[in-house]
Structure formats: C-alpha cells, structure tokens
Design a protein around this motif. Structure first.
Motif, PDB file in Angstrom:
ATOM      1  N   PRO A 231       0.838  -1.215   0.000  1.00  0.00           N
ATOM      2  CA  PRO A 231       0.000   0.000   0.000  1.00  0.00           C
ATOM      3  C   PRO A 231       0.863   1.253   0.000  1.00  0.00           C
ATOM      4  N   CYS A 232       0.323   2.299  -0.630  1.00  0.00           N
ATOM      5  CA  CYS A 232       1.048   3.567  -0.728  1.00  0.00           C
ATOM      6  C   CYS A 232       0.937   4.401   0.538  1.00  0.00           C
ATOM      7  N   ARG A 233       0.108   3.982   1.471  1.00  0.00           N
ATOM      8  CA  ARG A 233      -0.077   4.758   2.695  1.00  0.00           C
ATOM      9  C   ARG A 233       1.208   4.752   3.516  1.00  0.00           C
ATOM     10  N   PRO A 234       1.652   5.905   3.984  1.00  0.00           N
ATOM     11  CA  PRO A 234       2.876   5.949   4.788  1.00  0.00           C
ATOM     12  C   PRO A 234       2.677   5.275   6.134  1.00  0.00           C
ATOM     13  N   LEU A 235       3.793   4.776   6.696  1.00  0.00           N
ATOM     14  CA  LEU A 235       3.716   4.125   8.003  1.00  0.00           C
ATOM     15  C   LEU A 235       3.365   5.105   9.108  1.00  0.00           C
ATOM     16  N   SER A 236       3.723   6.357   8.936  1.00  0.00           N
ATOM     17  CA  SER A 236       3.404   7.377   9.933  1.00  0.00           C
ATOM     18  C   SER A 236       3.093   8.690   9.224  1.00  0.00           C
ATOM     19  N   CYS A 237       2.292   9.526   9.888  1.00  0.00           N
ATOM     20  CA  CYS A 237       1.923  10.835   9.338  1.00  0.00           C
ATOM     21  C   CYS A 237       2.163  11.880  10.427  1.00  0.00           C
TER      22      CYS A 237
END
Length: 333
Positions: free
Chosen positions: A60-66
C-alpha cells in the motif's frame, strides 16, 4: 496496480528474484534481461529473500506514519462533540481552536454523516448520502405536467445560427410583419410546449400550443388523458406547479370529471416536479437547440419525430438503458 502481463507484475518479479537468488545470476545480467535498473533488481531479490513469494505483491502507498496528522485525543474530542452536541465543522473548529478543513477531514475519516442526513434530536441517520430516486410502481399513478416556453425562430434563422446582430434583425423584421401585439397577455414571439410525463415509465405526451391559458391547459389535459387511456394507462394523480392555468377552476374541473387527484408542488421548489424538468432539459439539448434551424416551422416539423424517438428508441438512464415504451402496455407496433 500493475497490469497482469507487465514485465514487473508479481509473476515477473518472482522470475527476476529467482534468477538472482536461486540461479545466482549477477544483478546486472538480471536487470538487463528484465529491462529494469540494477537497484530495482536488487530490491526484488532482497524482498524475495525476506518474505518469499508474498513479498512480490504490491504494497500500500499509505505511509507508516503521518507526523502532521491530528493527535488521537483531538480526533476523539471532535467526534465526541459531533455525537453529543450535533455541531457542524465550523462550530467545532471555533470551540477547539482548529481549522475548519481539519475538522471536516476528521469527520470524513470517521464516516460521520452530514447533519442534514441525521435526526437533530437523536443523531440517528435518517437519509443515505446516495439515496435512490423515488418512483411509482405502475404507469399512471403519477403524471408530471408542465409548460416549456421557447422563443420562436424568425424566418432566415435566429441569433444562435447567424449571430446576435443578424438574428435580432430577422426578429425585428418578423415582429414588424406580424404586428407583434400582445395576445391574451403573451407575445406572439413565443411557443408554449405542454408536457405530461409518466412517473413510472417516463413516457411523455406533448403538444405545441400557442399559449398557456387555462383553456389551453385544460384541453391539453383532456388530450393527454385520452392518449394514455389508449395505451391502457389510467391516470390517478397529476402533479403541476402553481401556475395560474393549473390553479384555475377549469383545470380542476377537468381533472375532477376524470377522477384524477390534483397535487401541486411547494412554491419555489421545481425539484418536486423534477422528472418533467429533466425532460425539458432533454428537449432543449436534443431538439430545440440540437442544430441550427432556419425557421420555427422547420423546428416544429421535427418535433413529432423527436417525441417518437424519445418514447420508443432513446435509452433512459433511470430505466437502466431501456426506453420509456418498454414500461407501457398496449403500444401499437
């Protein structure tokens, strides 16, 4: 997501990784063979060693942290105020000293419905965001009636085909030749098209009339009742706006004699009569302004063909591509 036959689809990545790990190919040779860069070949070989075949799938392209995301405590306070107080994004933002856009994103993230879709006293959702349109179950249960007023095209063409200057010159010449006087309170430069659209089938009965007086509206309604009855459709209700011709005693008497219930829309709410309003838009796009006409006679000569095409051949999105005639019984042909 990559194409299933692409070189670096999961199957292609697996072949590349096996060539490097199992067959001991040099990275440069594997990269040339699969037309990729050396770092890319090294990355897939490393993932194959660490995760096996499962590592060849897309991540997934979602970052591990924001780092810029609001704190969990803030998000809980936003959702809590929405649930307990039924406040909107602006009021919550003012109370918590946040940006309105931040509060709106938090509410969307937690799938909080808009306030207009909920009961203000209990907070229970009473309306879906993508609610289905209402529709009566049988032809004739509801007929939407309306009048569309169109400017007549002068001989030689109007401003849409000739431009503003030439079109207005033709219109002035027509007015001078006809004597352009007011007739029953309406200018002769207009055409009035009366519609009756069935709610269930979208089948339409339409006439081009010279005015929108109560006598004309009543006569049109009698013709519409007979036209629907010829197809085995008994009209039970008629929905109109609050025009003077529809508030007249003559129109009410016409419906009463036929045993039809008359309903009127709320003032300044044309959406209630939306099905006939949508047909008016189709009328403009596919007939009235579909091409350049040189006279009003030429345009009106195409009208019956347009109505026939709409009822029998034109696919309707509300009917899943079927034509209105497919929902009406006893149609000839």
């Amino acid at each position: 997501m990559s194409h299933s036959n692409a070189i670096l689809a999961p199957a292609g990545r697996l072949k590349l990784a096996r060539c490097v790990v199992n067959d001991h190919w040099p990275l440069r040779r594997a990269a040339e063979r699969f037309n990729v860069s050396v770092p890319t070949a090294a990355r897939w070989a490393k993932r194959y060693v660490e995760f096996g075949e499962a590592g060849m799938q897309d991540r997934p392209c979602r970052p591990l942290s924001c780092p810029h995301r609001s704190a969990m405590r803030t998000e809980r306070r936003v959702v809590g105020l929405r649930t307990s107080k039924r406040w909107g994004p602006a009021r919550i933002a003012y109370h918590l000293h946040l940006n309105i856009s931040t509060v709106h994103r938090i509410l969307r993230r937690y799938h909080c419905p808009p306030l207009r879709f909920t009961d203000r006293s209990t907070g229970i959702r009473i309306r879906r965001e993508h609610a289905h349109r209402y529709e009566y179950t049988q032809p004739g249960e509801m007929i939407h009636v309306d009048v569309k007023k169109l400017g007549r095209i002068p001989d030689g063409g109007g401003h849409r085909s000739l431009g503003r200057v030439a079109g207005e010159a033709n219109a002035r010449a027509r007015n001078l030749s006809e004597g352009a006087r007011k007739n029953r309170g309406l200018l002769r430069g207009f055409t009035f098209i009366h519609h009756a659209v069935d709610d269930h089938s979208r089948y339409v009965y339409s006439e081009i009339c010279p005015d929108e007086t109560k006598e004309t509206a009543a006569a049109f309604m009698r013709n519409a009742i007979a036209a629907f009855a010829a197809h085995g459709v008994k009209i039970q209700r008629v929905l109109t706006d609050n025009g003077s011709c529809y508030r007249s005693r003559l129109f009410a008497q016409t419906l009463t004699e036929a045993g039809i219930r008359h309903k009127r829309t709320r003032p300044y709410r044309p959406q209630t009569n939306g099905k006939v309003e949508r047909f008016n838009r189709i009328l403009l796009e596919e007939w009235a302004y579909a091409r350049h006409y040189t006279s009003e006679t030429e345009r009106q000569a195409c009208y019956l063909d347009f109505i026939e095409h709409y009822n029998r051949s034109r696919p309707h999105t509300a009917l899943k591509g079927a034509s209105p005639a497919s929902r009406v019984n006893n149609l000839p042909g």
